[in-house]
Design an enzyme around this catalytic site. Sequence first.
Site, PDB file in Angstrom:
ATOM      1  N   HIS A  98      12.250 -62.641  -4.566  1.00  0.00           N
ATOM      2  CA  HIS A  98      11.823 -62.660  -5.963  1.00  0.00           C
ATOM      3  C   HIS A  98      11.755 -61.232  -6.504  1.00  0.00           C
ATOM      4  CE1 HIS A  98       8.144 -61.677  -3.810  1.00  0.00           C
ATOM      5  NE2 HIS A  98       7.645 -61.233  -4.940  1.00  0.00           N
ATOM      6  N   ASP A 100       9.108 -59.211  -9.396  1.00  0.00           N
ATOM      7  CA  ASP A 100       7.798 -59.498  -9.994  1.00  0.00           C
ATOM      8  C   ASP A 100       7.873 -59.703 -11.502  1.00  0.00           C
ATOM      9  OD1 ASP A 100       6.763 -59.174  -7.441  1.00  0.00           O
ATOM     10  OD2 ASP A 100       6.397 -57.035  -7.752  1.00  0.00           O
ATOM     11  N   HIS A 256      12.646 -58.523  -3.582  1.00  0.00           N
ATOM     12  CA  HIS A 256      11.971 -58.225  -2.315  1.00  0.00           C
ATOM     13  C   HIS A 256      11.469 -59.515  -1.680  1.00  0.00           C
ATOM     14  CE1 HIS A 256       8.970 -57.862  -5.523  1.00  0.00           C
ATOM     15  NE2 HIS A 256       8.062 -58.253  -4.639  1.00  0.00           N
ATOM     16  N   ARG A 271      -1.403 -53.421  -4.595  1.00  0.00           N
ATOM     17  CA  ARG A 271      -0.221 -53.376  -5.479  1.00  0.00           C
ATOM     18  C   ARG A 271      -0.617 -53.117  -6.928  1.00  0.00           C
ATOM     19  NH1 ARG A 271       3.704 -58.475  -6.566  1.00  0.00           N
ATOM     20  NH2 ARG A 271       2.609 -58.517  -8.556  1.00  0.00           N
TER      21      ARG A 271
END
Length: 281
Positions: A98, A100, A256, A271
Amino acid sequence: MSELDIRPADGVGAYIGGIDLDRDISDAALASMRQTLGDYGVLFFRDQNLSPEGHIKMAERFGGINVNRFFGHVEGYPQIAEVRKEPEQRSNIGGNWHTDHSYDEIPAMGSILVARELPNRGGDTVFANMFSAFESLSDGLKETLMGLRAVHSSRHVFGDKSRYQTENSDLGDRLGNTDAARQDAVHPVVIRHPISGRRALYINSGFTTHFDGWTAAESQPLLNYLVRHATRPEHIHKFCWQPGSIAFWDNRATWHYAINDYHGQRRLMHRITVQGDALAA
Ligand code: SIN
């Protein structure tokens, strides 16, 4: 000229040395990192000692912070999303290909992931290069894809009917806010990267549901083909985390996949997602 040591990695990304990210980032280093994101898609750093405050400061040098609606956050730091798996848990966050926030009208430009606690082995992250994935397609398929748009959604991933809510998943303590899973966005299937101007494939298996104007059943074979193609070995790089490692990826140029191969051990990452620009073909 910046002092950075930039070493392109196999497949995607570049290893960046010659910088301490916990100190003020000079304008020259900032410009050089931005350009490297535009050229290679991911910046990999080793041996950093980045505090949560330094993490926030670093992200703010690249743009506004785009707080994820669905992840839990680090206590005391609402801007920092927690990516965590405990020894007794089986499901991990991000264990599929995917990019983000592609379900947003203006998707996040990038994500900065800092290793806080790592398993003894495993727990690596694999990245895929959407520039080379696009450039290595036939001229005929490139032409077709350049005329298409695709629909991306958060509903099936984070909503109340998502797999983690309805199947045997233990992600419920780490993801939430299912009511906020209402975003659908339509983006060009091939975008011009806002920094480098290079063309990149912009669909992903996590959030893309179908091509605009096509049914899901019509779309799935071509989406599956593109995922197989984009994840061929020549387009990917496996980043092996070490204490002090950081990865900063550009969501418009890469995918990723967090490998879930460390059951019985804890993995904790922080993150921050950085605001992006509208995407254009
Ligand atoms: C993510 O998908 O953002 C998490 C990646 C990782 O934990 O390696």
